[in-house]
Each structure stands twice: as structure tokens, then as C-alpha cells.
Scaffold this active site. Structure first.
Site, PDB file in Angstrom:
ATOM      1  N   LYS A  22      59.854  35.249  75.826  1.00  0.00           N
ATOM      2  CA  LYS A  22      59.329  34.450  74.699  1.00  0.00           C
ATOM      3  C   LYS A  22      58.334  35.279  73.892  1.00  0.00           C
ATOM      4  CE  LYS A  22      55.687  31.468  75.190  1.00  0.00           C
ATOM      5  NZ  LYS A  22      54.649  31.657  74.183  1.00  0.00           N
ATOM      6  N   ASN A  23      57.426  35.966  74.597  1.00  0.00           N
ATOM      7  CA  ASN A  23      56.345  36.660  73.896  1.00  0.00           C
ATOM      8  C   ASN A  23      56.764  37.997  73.318  1.00  0.00           C
ATOM      9  OD1 ASN A  23      54.834  34.446  74.413  1.00  0.00           O
ATOM     10  ND2 ASN A  23      53.661  35.351  76.090  1.00  0.00           N
ATOM     11  N   CYS A 116      43.995  24.951  70.495  1.00  0.00           N
ATOM     12  CA  CYS A 116      45.119  24.266  71.147  1.00  0.00           C
ATOM     13  C   CYS A 116      44.720  24.033  72.603  1.00  0.00           C
ATOM     14  CB  CYS A 116      46.371  25.120  71.082  1.00  0.00           C
ATOM     15  SG  CYS A 116      46.242  26.501  72.196  1.00  0.00           S
ATOM     16  N   ARG A 121      41.560  29.146  69.379  1.00  0.00           N
ATOM     17  CA  ARG A 121      42.419  30.325  69.265  1.00  0.00           C
ATOM     18  C   ARG A 121      41.971  31.080  68.011  1.00  0.00           C
ATOM     19  NH1 ARG A 121      47.008  29.552  72.528  1.00  0.00           N
ATOM     20  NH2 ARG A 121      47.640  31.701  72.203  1.00  0.00           N
ATOM     21  N   ASP A 306      48.798  34.309  81.850  1.00  0.00           N
ATOM     22  CA  ASP A 306      49.957  33.406  81.812  1.00  0.00           C
ATOM     23  C   ASP A 306      50.501  33.128  83.208  1.00  0.00           C
ATOM     24  OD1 ASP A 306      51.333  34.733  78.698  1.00  0.00           O
ATOM     25  OD2 ASP A 306      49.635  33.427  79.140  1.00  0.00           O
ATOM     26  N   ARG A 398      58.904  25.002  75.509  1.00  0.00           N
ATOM     27  CA  ARG A 398      58.445  26.007  74.551  1.00  0.00           C
ATOM     28  C   ARG A 398      58.699  27.415  75.090  1.00  0.00           C
ATOM     29  NH1 ARG A 398      52.655  25.914  73.723  1.00  0.00           N
ATOM     30  NH2 ARG A 398      53.264  27.849  72.702  1.00  0.00           N
TER      31      ARG A 398
END
Ligand code: EPZ
Length: 417
Positions: A22-23, A116, A121, A306, A398
């Protein structure tokens, strides 16, 4: 509102192919905005953040097509540089479109990515770097209006913190800037090197990505290319932790030990056996793991923030007391309350969480607080006795391509409601 139901208490064992990262795919999609002609990306995970990025790109005039895990993009007819508030709210990390749009069109308007679930952020490092490269940026009513007269110019940028997003935004803006940009104290995450490899294949001139100093020599234009996105190291860690939580074993095909050294070291301290095979990473856990005294998150190659929630989930049943220190984000323990509903014994004080191992967890109705917290609840649910219902599953989608299907491949009884 979607939920994932998991009937726990079953030892997981099996193998799975890991999804694309994803990143990595997110900054690479914004990098495609810099390119003329067709770009084809392989190993694209079916994530809501990816769909959100494609919606943003379509709104900007790019032609995007998603077919069996490949994304075809043609940004030749890019005609916009504004991203609406609604689209920005679909995906928090849309700030990486800023550097690409400035590099391509010299202007950009998008919403300020508000705080968030992980805490504020801020994007001060992004903005100060882009200002230094010649962008005038005004912030009003939650919107950022950015313009640069002519082309951006290369600069020497010293980051006060190795921010992943800021490093990516500067690289994207610098690719087509006048002259050379040198980023010192750059983020070293493997996704940065993946982005640089993609950009260089498109004709950029980037050296040092993955090291603390990244140098970008601006070029006049970039062309599309065909590229395979790197495997998702955090998703790999997630399935390793889910198997470990049940005293099980897993072969994660496509994962590599080099990108997960800090996580593998913690799992080995907890008593797991790990091995790198020709096609992936293997982990086998003891029936009950040992606690790990000091797990402190830090920028790569340190322990990844993460992976904090998912490793915590795996260690809730370990013998002894584990201590986590979350040094990257202010508010990244929101999974703790939910794990405690399942019988975990965790105390938090600011950025420290103390996890006293319990003999067993029990299934419960829990709510995913954020992406990785939700994945952590799924891992814990695999180990818990009885049924767990994890609502807010959209947050998990997500970053995970059908987490319930992946867990079922390892023998979990997981389904989506
Ligand atoms: C990226 O977020 C990842 N997201 C995050 O993954 C990951 O947790 C994070 O890097 C750290 O590894 C994507 O790549 C899309 P940062 P990013 O800028 O770029 C502070 C996930 O679960 N900071 O490295 O936002 C910031 O407040 C997500 O996949 C500033 O102060 O992370 C934070 O405390 C979550 N000013 C720290 O740096 C800035 O201008 C790390 O932020 C920028 C950041």
C-alpha cells in the site's frame, strides 16, 4: 458498516502470496501523474486507498484502468491541479499528490490533511521544502493553494525528521525541477527505494534512495513505464503475527527478511523460528511465546510503527510482560481498549504500553479504531476462544486486500458480514 467475524482458537498453518505494498503503490500512483504516455503497474492490491487515489487521478484528467491486479494509467491529458475536499477526505495520504502536481503543472490546490486516528498529521516538513524549491503556498479555510513561478528549482533540503511523506513529496517535485536537489536525513523505508526505482525507470535521475541522503537531478520530462510494486512488508508481518498468536506457522510468499529485520528480531526473541526461503519468509511459533521487554518504534530500519499494533496483539498471550514505546505517532494505542475487551491485560501511559501476558483471550464484539489496529484485532481474534466480531472493517480494507480471505487461507474461520 461492514464487519469481519472470526471463530478463534484454531492453530493457523499454511502459506499465502503477499499483496503489493500500500505504502509503495500510493506514492507510485502519484508519480505516474508526472509522466506522459502509458504506465502499467503490476501487483496492485485491491485497497480502498488505491481506489481513492484512482478517483483523484481520474478527476485530474488521467485515464485509469484497473484489470486483474494491473493498473493502466495515461496521464498525458492531465487537465487539473485541484483535488476537491471530498476526494481528499477519501484518502488521508493524498498529500503525496502535491509534489507530483507541482512537478507536472507548477500549481496545486488541495485540502489540508487534518488530524486523523493516529494523532495530528502535520505537513510542515513538506511545505517548508516545497517553499524552498520555489513554491508559494497559502493556507486558508483548510485549503492549500500552491503555485510556482516557472519551474521549481533544486535545493539542498535537510529534514529535521526522516518523514516518509515529506521525502516522497520532495522527490516527486524534484524530478522535473531545474537543477539538483539533495535531501539529507531522508526517510530510508523500502517504499522510498521502490518509488525511486519506478521514477528512474520513467527517466528520472535519483540516487541514494533508501539511504539518508537522496540526490535528484531534474529532467525535462518523464515517460510512462511498466513496473511491479514491491510486496507489502507490513501485511507480511500481519499474517506472521496472526499465525504466531495461535502458536502456528506460515510461509509468506514474496516477503523478504531484509525489509523486516526489526520485526523478525522481536518475533525470534519471543521464541519464534524464522527462515527465509527461495520464495518468501517462514515463521513457526511455540504454543506460547515469551514476552519481549523493549519494543520501541522508530524510523526505518528501526521497528516499524505500522507493526506495533499487530505485534502487540500477538504478544497479549505471551509468558511475561512486554513493553512497547510508540515514538512515531502521538495516538497509536487505540487498539488497546479493544484488545482488553478480549481479555488482554495492557496498561498505557503516554507513549508506553505495558502488556502482561494472559493465558487466553476470549472472543468479543470489538471496533477497528484504525487500519493497523483493526488488523491487530483480527490477529488477536484468531487466537481468542470463541467468536469475535470486528466492526468498522472498512478501515482495514484501506490497507489489506481481503484480510478475511488471507486468514482463511491459513486455516482461520473468518468471514465478512
Ligand atoms: C507514512 O506516513 C505511512 N503512510 C504510514 O503508514 C507510516 O506509519 C509512516 O509513514 C511512518 O512510517 C504512507 O506511506 C501512505 P511520516 P507519513 O511523515 O508519511 C511527523 C499505515 O498504517 N511529521 O514519516 O504520514 C508526523 O507527525 C500508515 O500504512 C511532522 O512532524 O509518516 C509523525 O509523527 C500509517 N511533520 C512522524 O513525523 C511533517 O511534515 C512520521 O510521519 C511530516 C511528518
Amino acid at each position: 458498516m461492514q464487519a469481519i467475524r472470526i471463530e478463534g482458537g484454531r492453530r493457523l498453518s499454511g502459506e499465502l502470496e503477499i499483496q503489493g505494498a500500500k505504502n509503495s503503490i500510493l506514492p507510485i500512483l502519484s508519480a505516474a501523474v508526472l509522466c506522459g504516455g502509458e504506465t502499467v503497474l503490476h501487483r496492485c492490491p485491491a485497497l480502498s486507498d488505491v481506489y481513492a487515489a484512482l478517483r483523484i487521478m481520474s478527476a485530474l484528467g488521467c485515464k485509469c484502468r484497473l484489470k486483474d491486479g494491473d493498473i493502466h494509467i495515461n496521464a498525458e491529458d492531465l487537465c487539473g491541479c485541484c483535488i476537491s475536499d471530498m476526494l481528499m477526505r477519501l484518502m488521508r495520504s493524498s498529500i503525496v499528490f502535491l509534489g507530483a502536481l507541482l512537478g507536472r503543472t507548477g500549481e496545486c490546490e488541495l485540502s489540508f490533511p487534518g488530524g486523523c486516528e493516529l494523532g495530528p498529521r502535520p505537513i510542515d516538513l513538506h511545505l517548508s521544502a516545497l517553499r524552498a524549491m520555489g513554491t508559494s503556498i497559502t493556507e486558508s479555510h483548510g485549503r492549500l493553494v500552491c503555485k510556482c513561478k516557472g519551474r521549481l528549482h533544486g535545493e539542498r533540503i535537510a529534514l529535521s525528521f526522516p518523514s516518509v511523506g515529506a521525502t516522497e513529496n520532495i522527490m516527486l517535485a524534484a524530478c522535473r525541477a531545474e537543477g539538483e536537489t539533495v535531501i539529507s536525513n531522508a526517510a530510508r523505508e523500502p517504499e522510498i527505494a521502490d518509488l525511486a526505482a519506478f521514477l528512474n525507470k520513467c527517466g528520472a535521475k535519483i540516487i541514494g534512495a533508501g539511504s539518508p541522503t537522496v540526490t535528484v537531478r531534474g529532467v525535462n520530462e518523464l515517460h510512462g513505464c511498466e513496473y511491479t510494486v514491491m510486496p507489502d512488508r507490513i501485511a507480511a508481518a500481519t499474517y506472521m503475527c496472526a499465525a504466531a498468536a495461535t502458536g502456528g506457522e506460515v510461509l509468506v510468499r514474496g516477503a523478504s527478511a531484509a525489509e523486516l529485520e526489526a520485526v523478525i528480531s522481536v518475533m525470534q526473541q519471543a521464541g519464534c523460528k524464522t527462515a527465509e526461503t527461495s520464495d518468501g519468509l517462514f515463521l513457526a511459533a511455540p504454543e506460547r511465546m515469551r514476552a519481549v521487554r523493549n519494543i520501541r518504534t522508530s524510523p526505518y530500519p528501526g521497528f516499524p510503527t505500522d507493526a506495533q499494533a499487530i505485534v502487540m496483539a500477538a504478544l497479549t498471550r505471551a509468558q511475561g510482560t512486554s513493553v512497547f514505546v510508540e515514538d512515531i505517532f502521538e495516538n497509536r494505542f487505540r487498539h488497546v481498549d479493544e484488545l482488553m475487551r478480549m481479555g488482554a491485560d495492557i496498561r498505557t501511559e503516554g507513549r508506553v504500553a505495558v502488556v502482561r501476558g494472559v493465558k487466553s483471550l476470549s472472543g468479543a464484539a470489538v471496533v477497528a479504531p484504525d487500519l493497523r489496529g483493526g488488523a491487530a484485532l483480527c490477529a488477536a481474534a484468531c487466537a481468542a476462544e470463541g467468536e469475535t466480531l470486528i466492526s468498522n472493517a472498512e478501515l482495514i480494507d484501506r490497507g489489506y486486500d481481503s484480510i478475511e480471505t488471507a486468514l482463511s487461507a491459513l486455516g482461520a474461520k473468518a468471514s465478512r458480514l
